[in-house]
Design a protein around this motif. Structure first.
Motif, PDB file in Angstrom:
ATOM      1  N   VAL A 213     -47.399 -45.626 -12.043  1.00  0.00           N
ATOM      2  CA  VAL A 213     -47.033 -44.491 -11.177  1.00  0.00           C
ATOM      3  C   VAL A 213     -47.680 -44.656  -9.804  1.00  0.00           C
ATOM      4  CG1 VAL A 213     -47.203 -41.996 -10.864  1.00  0.00           C
ATOM      5  CG2 VAL A 213     -46.681 -42.932 -13.115  1.00  0.00           C
ATOM      6  N   LEU A 214     -48.923 -45.113  -9.788  1.00  0.00           N
ATOM      7  CA  LEU A 214     -49.605 -45.338  -8.510  1.00  0.00           C
ATOM      8  C   LEU A 214     -48.824 -46.324  -7.646  1.00  0.00           C
ATOM      9  CD1 LEU A 214     -53.484 -45.766  -8.862  1.00  0.00           C
ATOM     10  CD2 LEU A 214     -52.220 -44.083  -7.534  1.00  0.00           C
ATOM     11  N   GLN A 215     -48.336 -47.385  -8.260  1.00  0.00           N
ATOM     12  CA  GLN A 215     -47.563 -48.374  -7.510  1.00  0.00           C
ATOM     13  C   GLN A 215     -46.252 -47.779  -7.003  1.00  0.00           C
ATOM     14  OE1 GLN A 215     -47.558 -52.426  -9.441  1.00  0.00           O
ATOM     15  NE2 GLN A 215     -48.890 -51.407 -10.896  1.00  0.00           N
ATOM     16  N   ALA A 216     -45.643 -46.923  -7.802  1.00  0.00           N
ATOM     17  CA  ALA A 216     -44.414 -46.251  -7.368  1.00  0.00           C
ATOM     18  C   ALA A 216     -44.689 -45.350  -6.167  1.00  0.00           C
ATOM     19  CB  ALA A 216     -43.835 -45.438  -8.518  1.00  0.00           C
ATOM     20  N   ASN A 220     -42.945 -45.591  -2.462  1.00  0.00           N
ATOM     21  CA  ASN A 220     -42.169 -44.487  -1.890  1.00  0.00           C
ATOM     22  C   ASN A 220     -42.665 -43.178  -2.495  1.00  0.00           C
ATOM     23  OD1 ASN A 220     -40.137 -42.583  -1.144  1.00  0.00           O
ATOM     24  ND2 ASN A 220     -38.698 -44.275  -0.828  1.00  0.00           N
ATOM     25  N   ASP A 221     -43.590 -42.519  -1.790  1.00  0.00           N
ATOM     26  CA  ASP A 221     -44.188 -41.304  -2.351  1.00  0.00           C
ATOM     27  C   ASP A 221     -43.195 -40.141  -2.426  1.00  0.00           C
ATOM     28  OD1 ASP A 221     -44.100 -41.192   0.393  1.00  0.00           O
ATOM     29  OD2 ASP A 221     -45.984 -40.092   0.600  1.00  0.00           O
ATOM     30  N   PHE A 222     -42.240 -40.100  -1.482  1.00  0.00           N
ATOM     31  CA  PHE A 222     -41.248 -39.017  -1.511  1.00  0.00           C
ATOM     32  C   PHE A 222     -40.352 -39.124  -2.741  1.00  0.00           C
ATOM     33  CE2 PHE A 222     -42.186 -39.406   3.064  1.00  0.00           C
ATOM     34  CZ  PHE A 222     -42.634 -38.114   3.301  1.00  0.00           C
ATOM     35  N   ARG A 223     -39.923 -40.336  -3.051  1.00  0.00           N
ATOM     36  CA  ARG A 223     -39.064 -40.533  -4.218  1.00  0.00           C
ATOM     37  C   ARG A 223     -39.841 -40.256  -5.507  1.00  0.00           C
ATOM     38  NH1 ARG A 223     -35.451 -45.825  -4.314  1.00  0.00           N
ATOM     39  NH2 ARG A 223     -34.574 -44.656  -2.560  1.00  0.00           N
ATOM     40  N   ALA A 224     -41.108 -40.687  -5.549  1.00  0.00           N
ATOM     41  CA  ALA A 224     -41.926 -40.443  -6.741  1.00  0.00           C
ATOM     42  C   ALA A 224     -42.096 -38.940  -6.981  1.00  0.00           C
ATOM     43  CB  ALA A 224     -43.295 -41.095  -6.576  1.00  0.00           C
ATOM     44  N   GLY A 228     -40.515 -35.959 -10.121  1.00  0.00           N
ATOM     45  CA  GLY A 228     -41.395 -35.118 -10.932  1.00  0.00           C
ATOM     46  C   GLY A 228     -42.865 -35.475 -10.980  1.00  0.00           C
ATOM     47  N   TYR A 229     -43.278 -36.566 -10.328  1.00  0.00           N
ATOM     48  CA  TYR A 229     -44.690 -36.927 -10.354  1.00  0.00           C
ATOM     49  C   TYR A 229     -45.461 -36.160  -9.271  1.00  0.00           C
ATOM     50  CZ  TYR A 229     -43.440 -40.820 -13.396  1.00  0.00           C
ATOM     51  OH  TYR A 229     -42.987 -41.569 -14.448  1.00  0.00           O
ATOM     52  N   ARG A 230     -46.621 -35.645  -9.651  1.00  0.00           N
ATOM     53  CA  ARG A 230     -47.462 -34.922  -8.696  1.00  0.00           C
ATOM     54  C   ARG A 230     -48.285 -35.938  -7.912  1.00  0.00           C
ATOM     55  NH1 ARG A 230     -50.525 -30.211 -11.806  1.00  0.00           N
ATOM     56  NH2 ARG A 230     -51.128 -29.759  -9.646  1.00  0.00           N
ATOM     57  N   VAL A 231     -47.790 -36.293  -6.748  1.00  0.00           N
ATOM     58  CA  VAL A 231     -48.371 -37.377  -5.963  1.00  0.00           C
ATOM     59  C   VAL A 231     -49.831 -37.118  -5.644  1.00  0.00           C
ATOM     60  CG1 VAL A 231     -48.279 -38.538  -3.718  1.00  0.00           C
ATOM     61  CG2 VAL A 231     -46.167 -38.112  -4.994  1.00  0.00           C
ATOM     62  N   ILE A 232     -50.159 -35.908  -5.218  1.00  0.00           N
ATOM     63  CA  ILE A 232     -51.532 -35.596  -4.827  1.00  0.00           C
ATOM     64  C   ILE A 232     -52.487 -35.741  -6.010  1.00  0.00           C
ATOM     65  CG2 ILE A 232     -51.243 -33.109  -5.216  1.00  0.00           C
ATOM     66  CD1 ILE A 232     -53.336 -34.751  -2.441  1.00  0.00           C
TER      67      ILE A 232
END
Length: 356
Positions: A213-216, A220-224, A228-232
């Motif tokens: 998930v970190l690599q995703a 592209n953090d917007f797409r991640a 549904g992934y909580r980027v922060i």
């Protein structure tokens, strides 16, 4: 077995695999293969910096997070061991408590920094970490009653880790292959074993679903976030993990040196060295930390000696002896770095994996 130990992340290059095996053998048997105070000290530093660089690569290479506070976390771990050993006395309980406390404080501070600044753009986060790291370095220098100030702290480790402690005298006459079996040897293998465990832990983290998930998010953090992934949450978690492991590397460094000071752990020069090692080895490849740290620490310790030999060999030739003067070793270190970037733009590991 090896695949499981490496979390399924094999070198994927014969040359890289051979290089890693050679480095592992050299580090595992350094006191016996390269006896001598300086060579063993160099091997211990390589072990510690492999972990430190790999923990930073978790942030930069896998998470795409630029931070200038990594030496701060490194220093917190080192000072944790120094302070507990100073106030509790020379015991393994002091070392353990100092390591755990330093790691916890580093993770807590990383959490605070992350909560307040990881929502902003990357460059602002980098500037905030730089400001916090500078403030902590100044604070450590000024709190001389607690930290020893610019002079730092010297402390005693357990007697079993000191050079005066000898074991195996009854059976081996205190030596194996001419190497003294004393506390210093035990300290080296404590550093080597601790570094190996931390490195394999990082390898496990980056190859787990969390690491994917970190690599995703890096790509592209917007797409991640949209799927549904909580980027922060992931970024803060990566920052805390990286800080905690960097602090543990600092604890090992303090145990090895039996001294800690602002110049040895909190210096901005160390932060620059970490960045160089990450770039040389290859970002986003934990194995890059092994290659980068090994090459850089060896160059720091032996490039000056090599240049002295070359300068003597070129005696009588025009210009060459002056160019190869040992005092100019930093110039040639810079040249080597530029050449490595030119020929290995994705780092040594990235290039080797591209040419299997």
């Amino acid at each position: 077995m090896i695949r499981t130990l490496l979390s399924g992340d094999l070198p994927r290059s014969r040359v890289l695999a051979l290089a890693l095996v050679v480095i592992l053998i050299c580090l595992a048997f350094a006191p016996f293969l390269f006896p001598g105070v300086r060579t063993v000290d160099t091997a211990a530093r390589i072990c510690i910096f492999i972990v430190l660089v790999a923990s930073y690569d978790l942030l930069l290479g896998y998470g795409g997070i630029v931070s200038f506070a990594h030496t701060m976390f490194f220093g917190i771990g080192a000072y944790g061991v120094a302070l507990t050993s100073t106030h509790m006395g020379r015991g393994f309980d002091a070392l353990a408590l100092g390591s755990i406390a330093g790691s916890g404080v580093a993770a807590g501070l990383a959490l605070l920094i992350g909560l307040f600044s990881l929502r902003v753009r990357a460059i602002f986060f980098a500037m905030i970490t730089l400001a916090v790291a500078s403030a902590v370095a100044v604070l450590v220098s000024q709190l001389s009653a607690l930290t020893g100030g610019e002079d730092g702290l010297s402390f005693k480790t357990p007697r079993e880790l000191g050079p005066a402690f000898k074991f195996g005298q009854e059976t081996f006459d205190g030596r194996v292959f001419g190497v003294k079996l004393n506390g210093k040897l035990l300290t080296y293998y404590l550093v080597f074993g601790g570094s190996a465990v931390l490195f394999l832990t990082l390898l496990r983290i980056v190859n787990s679903p969390f690491g994917r998930v970190l690599q995703a998010i890096r790509e592209n953090d917007f797409r991640a976030e949209s799927i549904g992934y909580r980027v922060i949450y992931y970024r803060i978690s990566a920052t805390c993990l990286s800080a905690a492991i960097a602090a543990l590397a600092g604890s090992l460094y303090a145990i090895w040196l039996r001294y800690v000071g602002p110049d040895t752990t909190l210096s901005m020069e160390i932060m620059i060295d970490i960045l160089l090692m990450v770039v040389i080895g290859g970002m986003g490849t934990i194995y890059g930390a092994v290659i980068g740290a090994t090459l850089f620490v060896l160059a720091q310790n032996y490039l000056q000696n090599l240049m002295g030999l070359l300068s003597e060999t070129a005696e009588g030739l025009p210009l060459l002896p002056e160019l190869l003067n040992p005092d100019r070793w930093l110039l040639w270190l810079g040249v080597l770095f530029i050449l490595s970037i030119y020929f290995f733009p994705s780092g040594v590991v990235g290039r080797l994996r591209g040419h299997r």
